[in-house]
Design a protein around this motif. Structure first.
Motif, PDB file in Angstrom:
ATOM      1  N   PHE A 234      18.607 -37.823 -67.919  1.00  0.00           N
ATOM      2  CA  PHE A 234      19.483 -38.806 -67.281  1.00  0.00           C
ATOM      3  C   PHE A 234      20.155 -38.220 -66.047  1.00  0.00           C
ATOM      4  O   PHE A 234      20.185 -38.848 -64.975  1.00  0.00           O
ATOM      5  CB  PHE A 234      20.538 -39.270 -68.290  1.00  0.00           C
ATOM      6  N   ILE A 235      20.677 -37.014 -66.152  1.00  0.00           N
ATOM      7  CA  ILE A 235      21.423 -36.404 -65.044  1.00  0.00           C
ATOM      8  C   ILE A 235      20.500 -36.047 -63.881  1.00  0.00           C
ATOM      9  O   ILE A 235      20.809 -36.332 -62.716  1.00  0.00           O
ATOM     10  CB  ILE A 235      22.186 -35.158 -65.541  1.00  0.00           C
ATOM     11  N   VAL A 236      19.353 -35.435 -64.177  1.00  0.00           N
ATOM     12  CA  VAL A 236      18.425 -35.049 -63.107  1.00  0.00           C
ATOM     13  C   VAL A 236      17.950 -36.285 -62.349  1.00  0.00           C
ATOM     14  O   VAL A 236      17.836 -36.275 -61.114  1.00  0.00           O
ATOM     15  CB  VAL A 236      17.234 -34.257 -63.681  1.00  0.00           C
TER      16      VAL A 236
ATOM     17  N   PHE B 113      11.587 -40.750 -51.214  1.00  0.00           N
ATOM     18  CA  PHE B 113      10.758 -39.752 -51.902  1.00  0.00           C
ATOM     19  C   PHE B 113      11.604 -38.846 -52.785  1.00  0.00           C
ATOM     20  O   PHE B 113      11.141 -38.369 -53.823  1.00  0.00           O
ATOM     21  CB  PHE B 113       9.983 -38.922 -50.877  1.00  0.00           C
ATOM     22  N   MET B 114      12.860 -38.618 -52.397  1.00  0.00           N
ATOM     23  CA  MET B 114      13.769 -37.844 -53.251  1.00  0.00           C
ATOM     24  C   MET B 114      13.943 -38.552 -54.594  1.00  0.00           C
ATOM     25  O   MET B 114      13.912 -37.917 -55.652  1.00  0.00           O
ATOM     26  CB  MET B 114      15.114 -37.683 -52.548  1.00  0.00           C
ATOM     27  N   GLY B 115      14.107 -39.869 -54.555  1.00  0.00           N
ATOM     28  CA  GLY B 115      14.168 -40.625 -55.802  1.00  0.00           C
ATOM     29  C   GLY B 115      12.874 -40.537 -56.570  1.00  0.00           C
ATOM     30  O   GLY B 115      12.871 -40.407 -57.803  1.00  0.00           O
ATOM     31  N   ALA B 116      11.749 -40.589 -55.853  1.00  0.00           N
ATOM     32  CA  ALA B 116      10.446 -40.492 -56.505  1.00  0.00           C
ATOM     33  C   ALA B 116      10.248 -39.125 -57.167  1.00  0.00           C
ATOM     34  O   ALA B 116       9.638 -39.023 -58.233  1.00  0.00           O
ATOM     35  CB  ALA B 116       9.336 -40.752 -55.487  1.00  0.00           C
ATOM     36  N   CYS B 117      10.779 -38.073 -56.543  1.00  0.00           N
ATOM     37  CA  CYS B 117      10.677 -36.735 -57.136  1.00  0.00           C
ATOM     38  C   CYS B 117      11.415 -36.668 -58.464  1.00  0.00           C
ATOM     39  O   CYS B 117      10.986 -35.964 -59.386  1.00  0.00           O
ATOM     40  CB  CYS B 117      11.246 -35.686 -56.176  1.00  0.00           C
ATOM     41  N   GLY B 118      12.534 -37.384 -58.565  1.00  0.00           N
ATOM     42  CA  GLY B 118      13.258 -37.416 -59.832  1.00  0.00           C
ATOM     43  C   GLY B 118      12.495 -38.172 -60.892  1.00  0.00           C
ATOM     44  O   GLY B 118      12.265 -37.667 -61.999  1.00  0.00           O
TER      45      GLY B 118
ATOM     46  N   GLY C 151      19.584 -40.221 -53.753  1.00  0.00           N
ATOM     47  CA  GLY C 151      18.779 -40.244 -52.535  1.00  0.00           C
ATOM     48  C   GLY C 151      18.112 -41.587 -52.327  1.00  0.00           C
ATOM     49  O   GLY C 151      18.058 -42.109 -51.201  1.00  0.00           O
ATOM     50  N   PHE C 152      17.614 -42.167 -53.406  1.00  0.00           N
ATOM     51  CA  PHE C 152      16.960 -43.476 -53.314  1.00  0.00           C
ATOM     52  C   PHE C 152      17.926 -44.528 -52.768  1.00  0.00           C
ATOM     53  O   PHE C 152      17.565 -45.341 -51.898  1.00  0.00           O
ATOM     54  CB  PHE C 152      16.446 -43.885 -54.695  1.00  0.00           C
ATOM     55  N   MET C 153      19.158 -44.532 -53.265  1.00  0.00           N
ATOM     56  CA  MET C 153      20.145 -45.503 -52.785  1.00  0.00           C
ATOM     57  C   MET C 153      20.445 -45.305 -51.297  1.00  0.00           C
ATOM     58  O   MET C 153      20.520 -46.278 -50.537  1.00  0.00           O
ATOM     59  CB  MET C 153      21.437 -45.385 -53.596  1.00  0.00           C
ATOM     60  N   LEU C 154      20.596 -44.051 -50.880  1.00  0.00           N
ATOM     61  CA  LEU C 154      20.837 -43.793 -49.459  1.00  0.00           C
ATOM     62  C   LEU C 154      19.672 -44.284 -48.613  1.00  0.00           C
ATOM     63  O   LEU C 154      19.861 -44.822 -47.515  1.00  0.00           O
ATOM     64  CB  LEU C 154      21.065 -42.296 -49.228  1.00  0.00           C
ATOM     65  N   GLY C 155      18.451 -44.113 -49.132  1.00  0.00           N
ATOM     66  CA  GLY C 155      17.271 -44.617 -48.427  1.00  0.00           C
ATOM     67  C   GLY C 155      17.310 -46.130 -48.284  1.00  0.00           C
ATOM     68  O   GLY C 155      16.987 -46.676 -47.212  1.00  0.00           O
ATOM     69  N   MET C 156      17.713 -46.832 -49.343  1.00  0.00           N
ATOM     70  CA  MET C 156      17.835 -48.290 -49.274  1.00  0.00           C
ATOM     71  C   MET C 156      18.895 -48.695 -48.250  1.00  0.00           C
ATOM     72  O   MET C 156      18.716 -49.652 -47.492  1.00  0.00           O
ATOM     73  CB  MET C 156      18.178 -48.866 -50.645  1.00  0.00           C
ATOM     74  N   PHE C 157      20.026 -47.977 -48.224  1.00  0.00           N
ATOM     75  CA  PHE C 157      21.090 -48.300 -47.270  1.00  0.00           C
ATOM     76  C   PHE C 157      20.582 -48.142 -45.830  1.00  0.00           C
ATOM     77  O   PHE C 157      20.897 -48.965 -44.956  1.00  0.00           O
ATOM     78  CB  PHE C 157      22.306 -47.398 -47.490  1.00  0.00           C
ATOM     79  N   LEU C 158      19.804 -47.091 -45.593  1.00  0.00           N
ATOM     80  CA  LEU C 158      19.252 -46.892 -44.256  1.00  0.00           C
ATOM     81  C   LEU C 158      18.303 -48.019 -43.871  1.00  0.00           C
ATOM     82  O   LEU C 158      18.313 -48.504 -42.729  1.00  0.00           O
ATOM     83  CB  LEU C 158      18.514 -45.549 -44.196  1.00  0.00           C
ATOM     84  N   LEU C 159      17.460 -48.442 -44.819  1.00  0.00           N
ATOM     85  CA  LEU C 159      16.528 -49.536 -44.548  1.00  0.00           C
ATOM     86  C   LEU C 159      17.287 -50.825 -44.241  1.00  0.00           C
ATOM     87  O   LEU C 159      16.911 -51.583 -43.338  1.00  0.00           O
ATOM     88  CB  LEU C 159      15.587 -49.743 -45.739  1.00  0.00           C
TER      89      LEU C 159
END
Length: 661
Positions: free
Chosen positions: A177-179, A234-239, A186-194
């Motif tokens: 859960f934590i990892v 991709f940071m979210g995908a790595c998790g 990162g995924f959320m930040l990516g969405m905000f940028l989009l």
């Protein structure tokens, strides 16, 4: 005009597992197992049938993108995020894998979990997992996708920590859960940028927008908005998909029941990251730097995890590191632009990895709970069905012609070889990983099923699993055999049906026939032959070390003890994280945030004010003595003070009394 009721009511497909989860969760505690089975298997089975009907209607409609806005979920100014679902060719592959393989795992689990406590709770969680994964793959925008994304994270926490009374299981659930929260940030930040760039998070609105069409490709080394957005996604995908450096949760996830391992590793959670990168392929193709990072991380993860798998003795841990490695192959494919090859390997991997985990569960079931391969051996004649099906899965994952994994892995290695940026290096490490994969997988087969029994046959009564468990194994063995035949014509210079099917999503596919490049086709055949040769070398070395000369492996491990110990301890990555991240955070949390900031600072200030008020009150309370003479004295003192203030308080050189009329 034809109607397509299942597409129009596509929400039924994810709703059915959700209903199953709710019914079993609310009422299952008082039901016998057979009623729980009916709800759990019935809901997922109906979901699978609904998915099949939706796919049939999709084909009948001419394979045109289906997109429907069911209702608005979030509206703020010009921003809208709705419960919008879609179906295209990529969705077809994902929804069939999730519902089909997931349903088989549910059937298997009825036999595997038959004597476990919390039976209804387990199937409620399992159904919930299916619901969130279906939301993830059917979502038509990033916001709804993120709901499914977080939901599978929650479900994995519940399922990995299913044996919550066992500390190792509870810790593994928390670790997962934590990892994943780190990646999801990162995924959320990516969405905000989009959203900042396109003012929407709807897939089609972004991918077909004039803004994106006019957006210049951010050349390698140029870190523009799309590059940062893709790297954060991709940071979210790595998790989720357990890539370096966020892979550490997945091996520990083996603490959950084996059907959970199969579901997470094969059909649901870990494939989510690959799916999101593939779904966002238009963004990634505008950001070559991000693509290169995806390829490098995928290739490095594939090789890194394969080396750890060489020496593990827990049968499920070997398969866990195998999953991390195979996911690396998928990201390698996406990173070099071969998105259809990555999804093809995702599909074939779902077949043979589900089979590997379920067959491992059958071994554990037959061995009375034993998972250490060093305490097995000689099982091929005792559990023949399990051995046969697991051998098929091993042929598939190692790329033996013409099993499923042969075609998908060949497509990835060929695409990596042709990559203009570091293609030779990527191919070399991919090929070496294929050799290592063959070695550790056949090592697993030989240690588990070959040689003489290394357990007390008087105490361990090995038995074959019931058909509720063997039935799914047989079906998955068939799929692991023929699942790659969509690409069979391409191997003989014909059309690649799978890549052509995904063409409308990924922008078309250039087959060897269409390109008219016989030399390229010959090169692919040569590379395929090299990959098969590498797999056979791995098989041969494993046979020599563990069957022909069974004592040689121990001697080799002793002579290479530093390297062997390093691999056995997984490069000490967990210990490194504990020293660099976990313990410092615990120290800061305990000594700075808790003791200094909370106890001494906040509590000290609050309690200090309270103590001061209490002391003043305690002093004043002594003036209330009940003595009339004492009260008269205080009245006189008060009057004197007031008169002194009126007459002597400075106010522009005049007494205050003079200002009062």
């Amino acid at each position: 005009m034809p109607t397509y009721p299942m597409l129009e009511y596509l929400w039924i497909v994810p709703l059915l597992p959700l209903l199953g989860a709710a019914v079993n969760g609310l009422f299952g505690a008082k039901w016998p197992n057979k009623f729980v089975n009916i709800v759990a298997i019935g809901s997922t089975g109906l979901s699978f049938l609904g998915a099949l009907e939706a796919v049939r209607e999709f084909f009948e409609s001419g394979q045109k993108l289906f997109h429907k806005e069911f209702f608005t979920w979030i509206a703020a100014g010009n921003f809208r995020a709705g419960f919008d679902l879609q179906m295209d060719q990529l969705t077809v592959v994902m929804v069939l894998v999730v519902t089909g393989v997931g349903w088989l795992i549910h059937i298997y689990a009825t036999g595997y979990m038959a004597h476990e406590g919390g039976y209804y709770r387990f199937f409620s969680y399992l159904n919930l997992f299916m619901f969130f994964m279906l939301i993830l793959v059917l979502a038509a925008n990033y916001v709804l996708l993120f709901v499914g994304w977080e939901g599978v994270g929650l479900s994995s926490y519940l399922l990995i920590g299913f044996y919550f009374l066992r500390k190792s299981a509870a810790d593994a659930g928390k670790k997962a859960f934590i990892v994943n929260r780190i990646g999801d940030f990162g995924f959320m930040l990516g969405m905000f940028l989009l959203f900042r760039a396109f003012h929407t998070l709807d897939f089609q609105a972004i991918f077909t927008s004039s803004t994106l069409q006019g957006w210049p490709v951010e050349l390698s080394g140029h870190l523009g908005t799309l590059t940062f957005a893709c790297l954060l996604i991709f940071m979210g995908a790595c998790g989720k998909s357990a890539q370096l450096p966020l892979y550490v949760w997945l091996p520990d996830a083996m603490e959950g029941p084996t059907p959970v391992s199969a579901l997470i590793h094969a059909a649901t959670m870990v494939t989510a990251g690959v799916y999101v990168v593939a779904r966002s392929h238009i963004l990634f193709t505008h950001a070559p730097t991000a693509m290169l990072v995806v390829a490098i991380v995928g290739c490095a993860t594939a090789f890194f995890a394969a080396t750890i798998g060489l020496v593990q003795t827990d049968i499920k841990k070997v398969l866990a590191y195998s999953t991390v490695s195979q996911l690396g192959y998928m990201f390698l494919a996406c990173g070099v632009g071969a998105f259809s090859a990555g999804i093809f390997h995702l599909m074939t991997h779902a077949f043979f990895k589900a089979l590997l985990f379920l067959a491992a569960g059958s071994v554990i079931h037959g061995m009375g709970g034993e998972q250490d391969m060093s305490r097995m051996g000689g099982l091929s004649k005792k559990i023949r069905w399990t051995f046969g099906t697991m051998l098929v899965a091993t042929f598939a994952i190692t790329g033996i012609p013409f099993f499923a994994g042969f075609f998908s892995k060949d497509a990835i290695l060929f695409a990596a070889f042709q990559s203009p940026t570091g293609g030779t290096i990527l191919y070399a490490f991919g090929l070496l990983t294929a050799l290592l994969t063959a070695f550790y997988m056949f090592r697993l087969i030989f240690l588990t099923f070959g040689g003489k029994p290394r357990f007390d046959e008087h105490k361990v009564h090995v038995h074959e699993s019931p058909w509720s468990m063997l039935g799914p194994l047989v079906i998955l063995a068939v799929l692991s055999t023929i699942g790659g035949w969509f690409a069979l014509p391409a191997f003989f210079q014909g059309p690649d049906y799978f890549a052509n099917f995904l063409g409308p999503v990924f922008g078309g596919h250039e087959s060897a026939e269409a390109a008219g490049e016989i030399a390229a086709h010959q090169l692919e055949l040569i590379l395929a032959g090299v990959a098969v040769g590498a797999a056979l070398i791995g098989l041969g070395v494993a046979y020599w070390l563990y069957l022909k000369r069974p004592g040689k492996a121990d001697g080799l491990a002793h002579s290479l003890k530093p390297a062997y110990t390093t691999l056995l301890n997984k490069y000490y990555v967990d210990e490194l994280y504990a020293a660099v991240v976990v313990r410092p955070l615990l120290w800061i949390s305990t000594n700075v945030l808790w003791k200094a900031a909370d106890v001494a600072g906040i509590d000290g200030a609050v309690n200090g004010i309270a103590d001061g008020a209490r002391a003043i009150g305690d002093g004043v309370r002594h003036t209330q003595s009940g003595n009339t003479r004492s009260y008269a004295v205080w009245v006189v003192v008060g009057a004197i003070v007031i008169i002194a203030v009126i007459f002597f308080w400075p106010s522009g050189g005049k007494p205050v009394l003079g200002m009062v009329h």
